[in-house]
Design a protein around this motif. Structure first.
Motif, PDB file in Angstrom:
ATOM      1  N   LEU A  58       0.716  -1.336  -0.038  1.00  0.00           N
ATOM      2  CA  LEU A  58       0.074  -0.149   0.084  1.00  0.00           C
ATOM      3  C   LEU A  58       0.961   1.198   0.209  1.00  0.00           C
ATOM      4  N   THR A 113      -3.920   0.138  -4.321  1.00  0.00           N
ATOM      5  CA  THR A 113      -5.074  -0.179  -3.512  1.00  0.00           C
ATOM      6  C   THR A 113      -5.308  -1.877  -3.405  1.00  0.00           C
ATOM      7  N   GLU A 114      -5.981  -1.862  -2.363  1.00  0.00           N
ATOM      8  CA  GLU A 114      -6.259  -3.647  -1.876  1.00  0.00           C
ATOM      9  C   GLU A 114      -7.594  -4.055  -2.006  1.00  0.00           C
ATOM     10  N   ASP A 115      -8.022  -5.338  -2.365  1.00  0.00           N
ATOM     11  CA  ASP A 115      -9.209  -5.674  -2.920  1.00  0.00           C
ATOM     12  C   ASP A 115      -9.303  -7.179  -2.554  1.00  0.00           C
TER      13      ASP A 115
END
Length: 117
Positions: free
Chosen positions: A11, A17-19
């Motif tokens: 990050l 972004t993380e998902d």
């Protein structure tokens, strides 16, 4: 490297972004909608990273902990086992390289948006 350190490092990249696009345990890191790293958060036994094809071959030959990308294009992805003696600085370098490979291949307009941040 533990899961939280890995997460924070991913990050830290501009626009990252993380998902969880696949299921509730596969954490995916993206830049401008393109994946550059993923792992299973329940086990955190390995990390999949994008890699130049020629580097993929060399890394797999040099390190037992690096194999062709599990469930990924074996030519462009590697899987790095996390519960091994892979040095953290090498793992960070591989993550950074994966991020930069993805950024290089996104449209120019999107790259310029990242540079403005």
């Amino acid at each position: 490297m533990n899961l939280e350190t890995f997460r924070q490092y991913c990050l830290s990249f501009n626009g990252a972004t993380e998902d969880f696009p696949f299921d509730e345990s596969t954490l995916v890191f993206k830049v401008k909608g393109k994946m550059f790293a993923l792992t299973n958060i329940d086990r955190f036994e390995s990390i999949n990273l994008k890699c130049k094809p020629e580097d993929c071959i060399e890394l797999r030959e040099r390190f037992d902990a690096i194999s062709p990308g599990h469930h990924m294009n074996k030519k462009h992805w590697i899987t790095v086992a996390t519960k091994t003696n892979i040095p953290n600085n090498l793992l960070k370098e591989l993550i950074q390289n994966s991020y930069h490979l993805v950024v290089q291949n996104i449209p120019k307009k999107l790259r310029e948006e990242l540079e403005k941040r």
